[in-house]
Design an enzyme around this catalytic site. Structure first.
Site, PDB file in Angstrom:
ATOM      1  N   GLU A   1       0.993  -1.108   0.044  1.00 36.11           N
ATOM      2  CA  GLU A   1      -0.013  -0.117   0.084  1.00 36.11           C
ATOM      3  C   GLU A   1       0.857   1.344  -0.103  1.00 36.11           C
ATOM      4  O   GLU A   1       0.684   2.296  -0.626  1.00 36.11           O
ATOM      5  CB  GLU A   1      -0.987   0.078   1.144  1.00 36.11           C
TER       6      GLU A   1
ATOM      7  N   SER B   1       0.315 -10.979   7.289  1.00 36.06           N
ATOM      8  CA  SER B   1      -0.692 -10.181   7.038  1.00 36.06           C
ATOM      9  C   SER B   1      -0.282  -8.775   8.268  1.00 36.06           C
ATOM     10  O   SER B   1      -0.383  -9.321   9.395  1.00 36.06           O
ATOM     11  CB  SER B   1      -2.226 -10.359   7.551  1.00 36.06           C
ATOM     12  N   SER B   2      -0.088  -7.549   7.786  1.00 34.55           N
ATOM     13  CA  SER B   2       0.447  -6.652   8.984  1.00 34.55           C
ATOM     14  C   SER B   2      -0.776  -6.365   9.869  1.00 34.55           C
ATOM     15  O   SER B   2      -0.564  -6.115  11.089  1.00 34.55           O
ATOM     16  CB  SER B   2       0.856  -5.616   8.227  1.00 34.55           C
TER      17      SER B   2
END
Ligand code: F3S
Length: 278
Positions: A125, A219-220
């Site tokens: 992102e 997944s952060s």
């Protein structure tokens, strides 16, 4: 033994929208379609998507056919330019909240501001947002990283935040940047879905003996949920029901279950069912 599910758990609006768009594009084309990078950081969900003809590639040159799906994390401007030049159909599932950040970065950069992204520079992102300001953003994920950056007081800065960052990090960095006497415009672009999942896990972790956080290990946002829960109770990060240490779990009276924004409902249900059986 009692099991409680966090109030907000599982797919957020942006991920749900991206999964639906990818499956629909594959159905409409009656063929394989490709996402640029995995749509979701969850192995079970990736397998489910493959069954529905949705595959992932890391390099746009490896796309077969004429369709590409942009996942909710978004991409830089270069990918849009490339697809338009090569006449590739770009099916855009960039989450509207991410799109808004890209727009701020693009517009403020073109108005002469330096863009600061509070976020992790290795996260897609953040890389995508950076691609809307000529990859010139100043990026840091915490105060320690910002302490190492030299800022120029003559310049103007517009500050945006990766959607999954904790609020505390945003406010700490904001306070620090203000203390430097810089010309700043702040945009708190943290997504409410993240806030809701974090708050729900925080609340629940105070009421239970242990928490199971269900989500992809890469997944952060799932990792952040586990960090939050850990402050209040024993916490286990699991990808699927198979990862549950049953002997250990049996030693607790009340178990809480939370899940990241990229965890499909069917996995959450499997976990709930297994604990209920115990
Ligand atoms: Fe979008 Fe927020 Fe989900 S930015 S992808 S709704 S976590």
């Amino acid at each position: 033994m009692k099991v409680l599910l966090a109030e907000n758990a599982g797919y957020c609006f942006g991920v749900k929208r991206a999964v639906e768009l990818a499956i629909k594009t594959a159905q409409d084309n009656d063929n394989k379609v490709y996402t640029l990078g995995p749509l979701i950081h969850n192995n079970s969900a990736v397998d489910m998507l493959k069954e529905k003809n949705v595959f992932s590639v890391d390099d746009i040159n490896n796309v077969e056919g004429n369709n590409i799906i942009i996942r909710s994390h978004g991409v830089g401007k270069d990918i849009y330019d490339y697809c338009s030049e090569k006449k590739i159909n770009l099916n855009d599932a960039t989450c509207p909240f991410v799109k808004k950040i890209q727009k701020i970065a693009y517009e403020m950069y073109n108005k002469g501001y330096n863009i600061i992204i509070i976020g992790d520079k290795s996260h897609p992102e953040v890389q995508g947002i950076n691609g809307w300001c000529d990859n010139k953003a100043i990026i840091g994920k915490n105060l320690e990283e910002f302490y190492l950056i030299d800022f120029n007081k003559i310049e103007k800065y517009a500050v945006v935040v990766q959607t999954t960052m904790p609020q505390d990090t945003f406010f700490a960095v904001k306070e620090y940047l203000i203390s430097l006497g810089l010309t700043l415009e702040f945009y708190n672009t943290i997504c409410f879905a993240t806030k809701e999942r974090q708050q729900a896990v925080l609340d629940l972790s105070k009421k239970v003996d242990a928490m199971l956080i269900v989500g992809g290990k890469h997944s952060s946002n799932t990792k952040k949920l586990a960090e939050i829960a850990k402050k209040n109770c024993d916490t286990f990060l699991i990808e699927t029901a198979k990862d549950i240490d049953l002997e250990k779990i049996k030693t607790y009276d009340i178990i809480g279950v939370g899940a990241g924004a990229s965890t499909p409902d069917f996995i959450i249900n499997e976990v709930m069912d297994l604990i209920n059986e115990l």
